[in-house]
Design a protein around this motif. Structure first.
Motif, PDB file in Angstrom:
ATOM      1  N   ARG A 180       0.823  -1.207   0.000  1.00 24.29           N
ATOM      2  CA  ARG A 180       0.000   0.000   0.000  1.00 24.29           C
ATOM      3  C   ARG A 180       0.862   1.264   0.000  1.00 24.29           C
ATOM      4  O   ARG A 180       0.462   2.305  -0.532  1.00 24.29           O
ATOM      5  CB  ARG A 180      -0.949   0.002   1.203  1.00 24.29           C
ATOM      6  CG  ARG A 180      -2.142   0.931   1.024  1.00 24.29           C
ATOM      7  CD  ARG A 180      -3.150   0.786   2.141  1.00 24.29           C
ATOM      8  NE  ARG A 180      -3.717  -0.545   2.238  1.00 24.29           N
ATOM      9  CZ  ARG A 180      -4.587  -1.047   1.376  1.00 24.29           C
ATOM     10  NH1 ARG A 180      -4.958  -0.344   0.329  1.00 24.29           N
ATOM     11  NH2 ARG A 180      -5.074  -2.261   1.553  1.00 24.29           N
ATOM     12  N   ILE A 188      -5.960  -4.652  -2.760  1.00 23.16           N
ATOM     13  CA  ILE A 188      -4.996  -5.719  -2.544  1.00 23.16           C
ATOM     14  C   ILE A 188      -5.758  -7.002  -2.231  1.00 23.16           C
ATOM     15  O   ILE A 188      -6.573  -7.041  -1.303  1.00 23.16           O
ATOM     16  CB  ILE A 188      -4.028  -5.367  -1.406  1.00 23.16           C
ATOM     17  CG1 ILE A 188      -3.271  -4.065  -1.739  1.00 23.16           C
ATOM     18  CG2 ILE A 188      -3.041  -6.508  -1.161  1.00 23.16           C
ATOM     19  CD1 ILE A 188      -2.453  -3.512  -0.594  1.00 23.16           C
ATOM     20  N   ALA A 241      -6.983  -5.752   3.341  1.00 24.14           N
ATOM     21  CA  ALA A 241      -6.941  -6.450   2.054  1.00 24.14           C
ATOM     22  C   ALA A 241      -8.136  -7.397   1.948  1.00 24.14           C
ATOM     23  O   ALA A 241      -8.780  -7.724   2.950  1.00 24.14           O
ATOM     24  CB  ALA A 241      -5.643  -7.238   1.920  1.00 24.14           C
TER      25      ALA A 241
END
Length: 299
Positions: A180, A188, A241
């Motif tokens: 990130r 992600i 994520a």
């Protein structure tokens, strides 16, 4: 016949549009959506290891035997979608989340290389990866379970329990944070691992455990895979994520089933990794269903 005013206005508008069409005048066009910029990271399951067994090749992003790939897999298939544009595939067989002495780029090092190359940045919309299996010594656990002929597979239980303990120590949050840091706007996606061995309760089972290990050990090993996936899912989601579980897609296609999508044969380095069908029929549809790339591109 005199139509009411609203109808007269509608008729006039229709006539004007028709005149434009037949006169060849241009009409406003809808802007095409730009595809989402995509980067693939990860270990052997992300690098297509086994998809073209016995073929393997150096990842051209590194031009070094320290990073090997098995062939086109789910990342390449994803790139074929109109809504996706693969900017770089940096996955390496053998990659780990934590530090390693193998020389194979870790996930953080892959991300750094992708950033250096300009593939991973603020314009990246999607990053996918598989990771964690090498950190918990997946191969050693398979060996321990294959050697365990005890009725309760106690040795296999001890090996998988230690693997789960290692999984609980994985720095998933730090890895997600590293990615990130290079690509602050990216979604992600951390992908899980399939169960490797068929069990006696499956209708497609030919040999429970696939002849690799006992039925008891196979059940213990598959449970350990579920536990690893659960740890990865919890850690990934806590870090912001998305986690994608692929086990439902592989159900009935494990080693020992009548239609296995897992390599097991003379090319031992590719054993226990998906076949071409495993990537195209297992990982790829799981990704499309969970990630919904067309919607991601619109966003």
């Amino acid at each position: 016949m005199q139509f009411p005013a609203p109808y007269r206005r509608s008729a006039a508008a229709f006539a004007a549009v028709t005149a434009l069409i037949f006169s060849g005048a241009s009409t406003p066009a809808f802007a095409a959506q730009d595809p989402v910029k995509y980067v693939n990271l990860g270990d052997s399951y992300s690098s297509g290891w086994g998809s073209l067994a016995p073929t393997a090749a150096v990842n051209p992003e590194y031009n070094s035997p320290a990073c090997m790939q098995g062939g086109p897999a789910d990342a390449a298939m994803f790139d074929q979608l109109q809504s996706v544009a693969l900017a770089g595939d940096y996955a390496c067989a053998g990659a780990t989340v934590g530090d390693s002495n193998s020389g194979i780029p870790t996930i953080a090092q892959q991300a750094a290389k992708a950033s250096l190359d300009g593939a991973l940045n603020s314009t990246t919309g999607l990053v996918t990866l598989t990771a964690g299996g090498n950190d918990v010594n997946f191969g050693q656990i398979i060996g321990a379970c294959a050697a365990d002929m005890s009725p309760e597979a106690t040795g296999c239980q001890a090996a998988t329990a230690y693997g789960v303990d290692l999984a609980n120590r994985l720095s998933v949050a730090a890895t997600v944070g590293t990615i990130r840091g290079y690509a602050g706007n990216a979604k992600i996606v951390w992908l899980g691992y399939p169960r490797l061995f068929a069990t006696a309760g499956e209708s497609t089972t030919v040999i429970s455990g696939g002849g690799v290990m006992s039925a008891a050990a196979a059940a213990v090993f598959d449970k350990g895979t579920d536990q690893l996936n659960a740890v990865l899912a919890s850690k990934a989601r806590s870090a912001g994520a998305q986690f994608v579980d692929v086990t439902p897609k592989f159900a009935g296609h494990e080693i020992g089933s009548s239609d296995s999508w897992i390599n097991l044969g003379p090319y031992t380095q590719f054993n226990f990794h998906p076949t071409a069908e495993g990537y195209s029929e297992g990982y790829y549809p799981a990704m499309v269903s969970a990630i919904k790339p067309a919607q991601l591109a619109k966003g």
